[in-house]
Scaffold this motif. Sequence first.
Motif, PDB file in Angstrom:
ATOM      1  N   ASN A   1       0.810  -1.223   0.000  1.00 31.37           N
ATOM      2  CA  ASN A   1       0.000   0.000   0.000  1.00 31.37           C
ATOM      3  C   ASN A   1       0.838   1.265   0.000  1.00 31.37           C
ATOM      4  OD1 ASN A   1      -2.406  -1.377  -0.012  1.00 31.37           O
ATOM      5  ND2 ASN A   1      -2.812  -1.137   2.170  1.00 31.37           N
ATOM      6  N   THR A   2       2.070   1.175   0.473  1.00 27.18           N
ATOM      7  CA  THR A   2       2.930   2.359   0.537  1.00 27.18           C
ATOM      8  C   THR A   2       3.971   2.408  -0.580  1.00 27.18           C
ATOM      9  OG1 THR A   2       4.243   1.189   2.231  1.00 27.18           O
ATOM     10  CG2 THR A   2       2.632   2.807   3.000  1.00 27.18           C
ATOM     11  N   GLY A   3       3.826   1.535  -1.572  1.00 25.20           N
ATOM     12  CA  GLY A   3       4.645   1.653  -2.776  1.00 25.20           C
ATOM     13  C   GLY A   3       5.939   0.879  -2.799  1.00 25.20           C
ATOM     14  N   PHE A   4       6.199   0.059  -1.773  1.00 26.65           N
ATOM     15  CA  PHE A   4       7.435  -0.731  -1.766  1.00 26.65           C
ATOM     16  C   PHE A   4       7.259  -1.983  -2.622  1.00 26.65           C
ATOM     17  CE2 PHE A   4       7.911   1.841   2.051  1.00 26.65           C
ATOM     18  CZ  PHE A   4       9.237   2.244   1.936  1.00 26.65           C
ATOM     19  N   ALA A   5       8.327  -2.350  -3.319  1.00 27.48           N
ATOM     20  CA  ALA A   5       8.255  -3.467  -4.252  1.00 27.48           C
ATOM     21  C   ALA A   5       7.953  -4.787  -3.556  1.00 27.48           C
ATOM     22  CB  ALA A   5       9.569  -3.573  -5.043  1.00 27.48           C
ATOM     23  N   ASN A   6       8.491  -4.954  -2.339  1.00 29.29           N
ATOM     24  CA  ASN A   6       8.242  -6.175  -1.579  1.00 29.29           C
ATOM     25  C   ASN A   6       8.484  -5.891  -0.099  1.00 29.29           C
ATOM     26  OD1 ASN A   6      11.207  -6.708  -1.044  1.00 29.29           O
ATOM     27  ND2 ASN A   6      11.192  -6.915  -3.284  1.00 29.29           N
ATOM     28  N   SER A   7       8.087  -6.842   0.752  1.00 27.81           N
ATOM     29  CA  SER A   7       8.189  -6.629   2.201  1.00 27.81           C
ATOM     30  C   SER A   7       9.636  -6.608   2.680  1.00 27.81           C
ATOM     31  CB  SER A   7       7.410  -7.710   2.949  1.00 27.81           C
ATOM     32  OG  SER A   7       7.858  -9.007   2.587  1.00 27.81           O
ATOM     33  N   SER A   8      10.530  -7.298   1.960  1.00 24.53           N
ATOM     34  CA  SER A   8      11.936  -7.306   2.354  1.00 24.53           C
ATOM     35  C   SER A   8      12.571  -5.931   2.157  1.00 24.53           C
ATOM     36  CB  SER A   8      12.700  -8.345   1.526  1.00 24.53           C
ATOM     37  OG  SER A   8      14.080  -8.320   1.830  1.00 24.53           O
ATOM     38  N   TYR A   9      12.312  -5.331   1.006  1.00 24.44           N
ATOM     39  CA  TYR A   9      12.838  -3.979   0.747  1.00 24.44           C
ATOM     40  C   TYR A   9      12.199  -2.981   1.697  1.00 24.44           C
ATOM     41  CZ  TYR A   9      13.824   0.410  -1.668  1.00 24.44           C
ATOM     42  OH  TYR A   9      14.213   1.679  -1.964  1.00 24.44           O
ATOM     43  N   PHE A  10      10.918  -3.162   1.968  1.00 21.08           N
ATOM     44  CA  PHE A  10      10.211  -2.309   2.927  1.00 21.08           C
ATOM     45  C   PHE A  10      10.880  -2.362   4.293  1.00 21.08           C
ATOM     46  CE2 PHE A  10       6.567  -2.390   6.094  1.00 21.08           C
ATOM     47  CZ  PHE A  10       6.524  -1.015   6.253  1.00 21.08           C
ATOM     48  N   ALA A  11      11.184  -3.567   4.769  1.00 19.09           N
ATOM     49  CA  ALA A  11      11.802  -3.726   6.082  1.00 19.09           C
ATOM     50  C   ALA A  11      13.173  -3.065   6.136  1.00 19.09           C
ATOM     51  CB  ALA A  11      11.917  -5.211   6.418  1.00 19.09           C
ATOM     52  N   THR A  12      13.938  -3.196   5.049  1.00 18.93           N
ATOM     53  CA  THR A  12      15.274  -2.591   4.997  1.00 18.93           C
ATOM     54  C   THR A  12      15.185  -1.068   5.036  1.00 18.93           C
ATOM     55  OG1 THR A  12      16.149  -4.464   3.708  1.00 18.93           O
ATOM     56  CG2 THR A  12      17.384  -2.385   3.641  1.00 18.93           C
ATOM     57  N   ALA A  13      14.305  -0.493   4.208  1.00 18.44           N
ATOM     58  CA  ALA A  13      14.152   0.964   4.169  1.00 18.44           C
ATOM     59  C   ALA A  13      13.604   1.487   5.487  1.00 18.44           C
ATOM     60  CB  ALA A  13      13.221   1.355   3.019  1.00 18.44           C
ATOM     61  N   PHE A  14      12.656   0.767   6.067  1.00 13.41           N
ATOM     62  CA  PHE A  14      12.034   1.186   7.322  1.00 13.41           C
ATOM     63  C   PHE A  14      13.069   1.222   8.450  1.00 13.41           C
ATOM     64  CE2 PHE A  14       9.504   0.931  11.129  1.00 13.41           C
ATOM     65  CZ  PHE A  14       8.334   1.598  10.822  1.00 13.41           C
ATOM     66  N   LYS A  15      13.877   0.176   8.555  1.00 10.05           N
ATOM     67  CA  LYS A  15      14.867   0.128   9.629  1.00 10.05           C
ATOM     68  C   LYS A  15      15.937   1.201   9.444  1.00 10.05           C
ATOM     69  CE  LYS A  15      17.662  -2.933  12.445  1.00 10.05           C
ATOM     70  NZ  LYS A  15      18.045  -4.330  12.740  1.00 10.05           N
ATOM     71  N   LYS A  16      16.293   1.499   8.214  1.00  8.17           N
ATOM     72  CA  LYS A  16      17.300   2.526   7.953  1.00  8.17           C
ATOM     73  C   LYS A  16      16.823   3.892   8.443  1.00  8.17           C
ATOM     74  CE  LYS A  16      19.978   4.660   4.218  1.00  8.17           C
ATOM     75  NZ  LYS A  16      20.239   4.675   2.748  1.00  8.17           N
ATOM     76  N   ILE A  17      15.546   4.184   8.277  1.00  2.06           N
ATOM     77  CA  ILE A  17      15.000   5.488   8.644  1.00  2.06           C
ATOM     78  C   ILE A  17      14.561   5.542  10.104  1.00  2.06           C
ATOM     79  CG2 ILE A  17      13.076   7.087   8.221  1.00  2.06           C
ATOM     80  CD1 ILE A  17      13.254   6.282   5.257  1.00  2.06           C
ATOM     81  N   VAL A  18      13.922   4.484  10.588  1.00  2.32           N
ATOM     82  CA  VAL A  18      13.320   4.481  11.924  1.00  2.32           C
ATOM     83  C   VAL A  18      14.240   3.887  12.980  1.00  2.32           C
ATOM     84  CG1 VAL A  18      11.290   3.732  13.269  1.00  2.32           C
ATOM     85  CG2 VAL A  18      11.045   4.356  10.864  1.00  2.32           C
ATOM     86  N   GLY A  19      15.111   2.961  12.557  1.00  2.00           N
ATOM     87  CA  GLY A  19      15.998   2.305  13.524  1.00  2.00           C
ATOM     88  C   GLY A  19      15.418   1.021  14.080  1.00  2.00           C
ATOM     89  N   LYS A  20      14.221   0.651  13.627  1.00  2.00           N
ATOM     90  CA  LYS A  20      13.564  -0.587  14.048  1.00  2.00           C
ATOM     91  C   LYS A  20      12.939  -1.236  12.825  1.00  2.00           C
ATOM     92  CE  LYS A  20      12.095   0.869  18.737  1.00  2.00           C
ATOM     93  NZ  LYS A  20      12.689   2.216  18.740  1.00  2.00           N
ATOM     94  N   THR A  21      12.697  -2.533  12.900  1.00  2.00           N
ATOM     95  CA  THR A  21      11.964  -3.199  11.834  1.00  2.00           C
ATOM     96  C   THR A  21      10.482  -2.825  11.966  1.00  2.00           C
ATOM     97  OG1 THR A  21      11.449  -5.191  13.120  1.00  2.00           O
ATOM     98  CG2 THR A  21      13.566  -5.138  11.927  1.00  2.00           C
ATOM     99  N   PRO A  22       9.693  -3.008  10.918  1.00  2.20           N
ATOM    100  CA  PRO A  22       8.256  -2.729  11.030  1.00  2.20           C
ATOM    101  C   PRO A  22       7.589  -3.513  12.163  1.00  2.20           C
ATOM    102  CG  PRO A  22       8.864  -2.961   8.734  1.00  2.20           C
ATOM    103  CD  PRO A  22      10.070  -3.343   9.523  1.00  2.20           C
ATOM    104  N   SER A  23       7.971  -4.767  12.354  1.00  7.56           N
ATOM    105  CA  SER A  23       7.378  -5.586  13.420  1.00  7.56           C
ATOM    106  C   SER A  23       7.739  -5.034  14.790  1.00  7.56           C
ATOM    107  CB  SER A  23       7.853  -7.039  13.302  1.00  7.56           C
ATOM    108  OG  SER A  23       7.397  -7.616  12.097  1.00  7.56           O
ATOM    109  N   GLU A  24       8.998  -4.643  14.974  1.00 12.83           N
ATOM    110  CA  GLU A  24       9.433  -4.078  16.257  1.00 12.83           C
ATOM    111  C   GLU A  24       8.725  -2.761  16.542  1.00 12.83           C
ATOM    112  OE1 GLU A  24      14.047  -5.827  16.261  1.00 12.83           O
ATOM    113  OE2 GLU A  24      13.585  -3.830  15.456  1.00 12.83           O
TER     114      GLU A  24
END
Length: 261
Positions: free
Chosen positions: A219-242
């Motif tokens: 829904n937020t435009g990421f190609a897959n959940s793996s890339y989403f998790a990598t980008a999310f942790k880089k910006i937020v410092g946590k995985t989406p689940s955390e």
Amino acid sequence: MAELLIVDNDQLARREICTIVKESKYHFLSIYESSTVQRGLLLLKQSQPSALIIDLSLPDMDGIKFGRTALQLYPSLPVIVATQLKMFELAQDAINSGFSSYLLKPLSKNELIETFDRVLAPEISSELNMGTNKRSGQFLSDIKNPIESTIQYIQMNYGEQLTLKGIADLVYLSPSYFSRLFKEDTGMTFVEYLSFVRVQKAKGMLRLSSLPIEVIANNTGFANSSYFATAFKKIVGKTPSEYREQFHWKSRASLKADSGR
């Protein structure tokens, strides 16, 4: 995107607002702070928050003028004044400018939360529905303000596949010139800003919904959940689940505290 921007050169006042928010039902809000209008405008463009709280006594611009500028950029943005100035003329100017509320310092916790209930809760609900349903709004390019047009377009279409060349074409600029202009105006490259917006949108969905992470990534435009998790942790410092668990834990703790009273 469930963000709050505070522009006030009084650090204690900003801290007071942060404390009230963190100890309230709006604890999930990500808060950005600035002591100047110059920095505040940059943060405003980068995050397009759900609400803006401003003091009227700012060092580099009149607060009323800043609020009007913010509303020119984002007409539906709730602008909340928090000031020690009790002048009727200023309150009238704020109302006539389309601001959402005029609060006096020291702030009352109940008054601030009631203001959030009135202007912020509907905004968050609308943003969440927009993100979940992936609805695109109408877009009109302003060739005199290409970067503002780009930011508007990204905010409306972050869930789609967006490219630098495609956006540059929309605002009638060459990719190289557009890229340089975008970085000068926002402080980020186009790719950095796009990832930032998508992650901020995802943060709201993680906090406010039980949608699977794979669905939020899509829904937020990421190609897959793996890339989403990598980008999310880089910006937020946590995985989406955390990140999600952090807020769900706070909610459970709050419910437990309420039930024990």
